[in-house]
Design a protein around this motif. Structure first.
Motif, PDB file in Angstrom:
ATOM      1  N   GLN A  53       0.830  -1.209   0.000  1.00 55.35           N
ATOM      2  CA  GLN A  53       0.000   0.000   0.000  1.00 55.35           C
ATOM      3  C   GLN A  53       0.863   1.257   0.000  1.00 55.35           C
ATOM      4  N   ASN A  54       1.986   1.206   0.706  1.00 59.81           N
ATOM      5  CA  ASN A  54       2.922   2.333   0.700  1.00 59.81           C
ATOM      6  C   ASN A  54       3.474   2.564  -0.704  1.00 59.81           C
ATOM      7  N   LEU A  55       3.848   1.485  -1.373  1.00 60.55           N
ATOM      8  CA  LEU A  55       4.374   1.596  -2.734  1.00 60.55           C
ATOM      9  C   LEU A  55       3.322   2.176  -3.662  1.00 60.55           C
ATOM     10  N   ARG A  56       2.112   1.682  -3.573  1.00 59.37           N
ATOM     11  CA  ARG A  56       1.040   2.198  -4.415  1.00 59.37           C
ATOM     12  C   ARG A  56       0.826   3.685  -4.185  1.00 59.37           C
ATOM     13  N   PHE A  60       1.068   6.136  -7.307  1.00 60.87           N
ATOM     14  CA  PHE A  60      -0.185   6.707  -7.795  1.00 60.87           C
ATOM     15  C   PHE A  60      -0.429   8.136  -7.331  1.00 60.87           C
ATOM     16  N   TYR A  61      -0.029   8.451  -6.096  1.00 58.99           N
ATOM     17  CA  TYR A  61      -0.360   9.759  -5.533  1.00 58.99           C
ATOM     18  C   TYR A  61       0.800  10.755  -5.592  1.00 58.99           C
ATOM     19  N   GLU A  62       2.019  10.257  -5.380  1.00 57.73           N
ATOM     20  CA  GLU A  62       3.155  11.180  -5.376  1.00 57.73           C
ATOM     21  C   GLU A  62       3.751  11.364  -6.763  1.00 57.73           C
ATOM     22  N   GLU A  63       3.806  10.286  -7.546  1.00 59.02           N
ATOM     23  CA  GLU A  63       4.410  10.375  -8.879  1.00 59.02           C
ATOM     24  C   GLU A  63       3.376  10.695  -9.948  1.00 59.02           C
ATOM     25  N   MET A  64       2.214  10.088  -9.829  1.00 57.78           N
ATOM     26  CA  MET A  64       1.153  10.309 -10.801  1.00 57.78           C
ATOM     27  C   MET A  64       0.171  11.347 -10.255  1.00 57.78           C
ATOM     28  N   SER A  65      -1.026  11.404 -10.825  1.00 57.54           N
ATOM     29  CA  SER A  65      -1.911  12.526 -10.499  1.00 57.54           C
ATOM     30  C   SER A  65      -3.131  12.150  -9.671  1.00 57.54           C
ATOM     31  N   ALA A  66      -3.099  10.996  -9.010  1.00 60.74           N
ATOM     32  CA  ALA A  66      -4.226  10.612  -8.166  1.00 60.74           C
ATOM     33  C   ALA A  66      -4.372  11.581  -6.999  1.00 60.74           C
ATOM     34  N   SER A  72      -5.849   8.692   3.464  1.00 64.07           N
ATOM     35  CA  SER A  72      -4.721   8.157   2.698  1.00 64.07           C
ATOM     36  C   SER A  72      -3.495   9.043   2.845  1.00 64.07           C
ATOM     37  N   GLN A  73      -3.725  10.348   2.847  1.00 68.44           N
ATOM     38  CA  GLN A  73      -2.627  11.298   2.977  1.00 68.44           C
ATOM     39  C   GLN A  73      -1.947  11.153   4.339  1.00 68.44           C
ATOM     40  N   MET A  74      -2.743  10.958   5.370  1.00 73.20           N
ATOM     41  CA  MET A  74      -2.189  10.802   6.714  1.00 73.20           C
ATOM     42  C   MET A  74      -1.407   9.505   6.838  1.00 73.20           C
ATOM     43  N   ARG A  75      -1.952   8.429   6.289  1.00 71.49           N
ATOM     44  CA  ARG A  75      -1.312   7.119   6.406  1.00 71.49           C
ATOM     45  C   ARG A  75      -0.231   6.906   5.361  1.00 71.49           C
ATOM     46  N   ARG A  76      -0.288   7.678   4.279  1.00 73.19           N
ATOM     47  CA  ARG A  76       0.611   7.506   3.142  1.00 73.19           C
ATOM     48  C   ARG A  76       0.519   6.078   2.602  1.00 73.19           C
ATOM     49  N   ARG A  77      -0.746   5.631   2.508  1.00 72.23           N
ATOM     50  CA  ARG A  77      -1.022   4.305   1.954  1.00 72.23           C
ATOM     51  C   ARG A  77      -2.221   4.395   1.026  1.00 72.23           C
ATOM     52  N   ASP A  78      -2.142   3.697  -0.090  1.00 72.22           N
ATOM     53  CA  ASP A  78      -3.293   3.540  -0.974  1.00 72.22           C
ATOM     54  C   ASP A  78      -3.999   2.266  -0.530  1.00 72.22           C
ATOM     55  N   GLU A  79      -5.196   2.400   0.027  1.00 72.73           N
ATOM     56  CA  GLU A  79      -5.897   1.234   0.544  1.00 72.73           C
ATOM     57  C   GLU A  79      -7.389   1.352   0.286  1.00 72.73           C
ATOM     58  N   ASP A  80      -8.035   0.221   0.150  1.00 73.41           N
ATOM     59  CA  ASP A  80      -9.485   0.198  -0.018  1.00 73.41           C
ATOM     60  C   ASP A  80     -10.020  -1.120   0.510  1.00 73.41           C
ATOM     61  N   ASP A  81     -11.343  -1.271   0.409  1.00 75.94           N
ATOM     62  CA  ASP A  81     -11.972  -2.445   0.996  1.00 75.94           C
ATOM     63  C   ASP A  81     -11.743  -3.718   0.192  1.00 75.94           C
ATOM     64  N   MET A 152     -10.288 -14.075 -13.251  1.00 70.73           N
ATOM     65  CA  MET A 152      -9.474 -13.430 -12.220  1.00 70.73           C
ATOM     66  C   MET A 152      -9.232 -11.980 -12.626  1.00 70.73           C
ATOM     67  N   GLU A 153      -9.439 -11.083 -11.677  1.00 69.38           N
ATOM     68  CA  GLU A 153      -9.228  -9.656 -11.929  1.00 69.38           C
ATOM     69  C   GLU A 153      -7.825  -9.256 -11.500  1.00 69.38           C
ATOM     70  N   LEU A 154      -7.172  -8.476 -12.356  1.00 65.22           N
ATOM     71  CA  LEU A 154      -5.853  -7.936 -12.055  1.00 65.22           C
ATOM     72  C   LEU A 154      -5.978  -6.448 -11.779  1.00 65.22           C
ATOM     73  N   GLY A 155      -5.216  -5.944 -10.825  1.00 62.40           N
ATOM     74  CA  GLY A 155      -5.295  -4.526 -10.531  1.00 62.40           C
ATOM     75  C   GLY A 155      -4.140  -4.028  -9.692  1.00 62.40           C
ATOM     76  N   ARG A 156      -4.181  -2.721  -9.433  1.00 63.04           N
ATOM     77  CA  ARG A 156      -3.201  -2.042  -8.592  1.00 63.04           C
ATOM     78  C   ARG A 156      -1.760  -2.389  -8.986  1.00 63.04           C
ATOM     79  N   SER A 157      -1.533  -2.497 -10.275  1.00 62.43           N
ATOM     80  CA  SER A 157      -0.186  -2.822 -10.761  1.00 62.43           C
ATOM     81  C   SER A 157       0.708  -1.598 -10.733  1.00 62.43           C
TER      82      SER A 157
END
Length: 308
Positions: A53-56, A60-66, A72-81, A152-157
């Motif tokens: 989640q830290n890598l994502r 996604f947020y620091e390098e790209m434009s998410a 998420s900003q506080m935790r510095r993690r991209d996470e969801d359910d 099978m679904e692929l994601g968060r690559s």
């Protein structure tokens, strides 16, 4: 490496909490392969999941434009359910120290430099279903094919920038392909993205996909009407195939080489600042020449397994 890297941060606090509690504390590592200091394996602990989640977040947020939520900003993690019900494929550099590590702890946990999130059909159906359904109407396809095909679904690559090279990407694919064979998956599905939310900026590439890579009717899924963005923005006779291929993101180009096709219509994701297309890749359509390197469908073990 389908880049379904996003999902609305619904119930974000509960999602992060449930992921932490559902993920076992420790298991015997499931290592799929190793090349030099890089190792591809499944996440086996809460700490593994947090590092993915830290890598994502970094990509996604620091390098790209998410645009991150406050949490998420506080935790510095991209996470969801979805994190709690998925498996997480990791590429780790066993010789690297995690960014921000201090003291003796920084040398004990190898850095996660690449990740893929995978969701098998049986996992999805026990929970909230596939995320892709929120953008594309894939339910009829899955239902029509369920007697003979396992999806099978692929994601968060994503891969950390210094590691974006052939070795890391191939290592991820070795792990992913071994996982597919291990679980007897028949179809990989998910979204891949163009950077930016202006489809006209990708008119040539999107039109090329529509005219030359659209899934056959029996495999075709359409973006939901309220999200559907036409991809046939340029007439087929005006498409410069060479320019279009050059404009395709490497991930999408890689899927096409394997034998993937795309869905009907693109979808704009304003939260992540991307233009998404649906990728559908039946295992039976994969170009056999790739089996010489990654292994044949009937093989179960990775050809670069640690004890191969």
């Amino acid at each position: 490496m389908m880049e379904t890297k996003k999902a609305p941060i619904r119930r974000a606090f509960d999602a992060g909490r449930s992921a932490a509690f559902l993920m076992p504390r420790r298991q015997i590592p499931r290592i799929y392969g190793r090349v030099g200091s890089l190792e591809v394996r499944l996440a086996q602990s809460r700490a593994d999941l947090r590092r993915a989640q830290n890598l994502r977040y970094r990509v996604f947020y620091e390098e790209m434009s998410a645009v991150p939520s406050l949490l998420s900003q506080m935790r510095r993690r991209d996470e969801d359910d979805y994190d709690a019900i998925c498996d997480h494929l990791l590429v780790v550099d066993v010789d690297a120290k995690p960014a921000g590590g201090h003291g003796w702890t920084s040398g004990r946990r190898p850095e996660v430099v690449g990740t893929y999130r995978v969701l098998r059909q049986e996992q999805a159906e026990r929970a909230q279903g596939f995320y892709t359904q929120s953008e594309y109407d894939i339910a009829p396809l899955v239902e029509a094919r369920r007697s003979n095909y396992k999806f099978m679904e692929l994601g968060r690559s994503c891969v950390l920038k210094p590691y974006r090279n052939k070795r890391t990407v191939e290592l991820l694919w070795h792990g992913l392909w071994t996982y597919v064979r291990e679980h007897k998956v028949d179809v990989m599905i998910g979204c891949a993205s163009f950077a930016g939310t202006d489809p006209d900026a990708h008119a040539m590439a999107l039109s090329f996909l529509h005219h030359h890579a659209l899934a056959s009717p029996e495999w075709r899924c359409r973006a939901h009407d309220h999200l559907h963005v036409p991809m046939d923005r340029i007439p087929i006779e005006k498409i410069d195939a060479k320019a279009a291929l050059k404009a395709l993101p490497p991930l999408i180009k890689g899927y096409l080489r394997l034998g993937a096709t795309v869905g009907d219509g693109a979808v704009i994701d304003h939260q992540f600042g991307t233009t998404d297309v649906l990728i559908v890749l039946p295992v039976e359509n994969i170009d056999p020449r790739y089996f010489e390197h990654f292994g044949a469908p009937e093989e179960v073990r990775s050809r670069i397994a640690v004890d191969a």
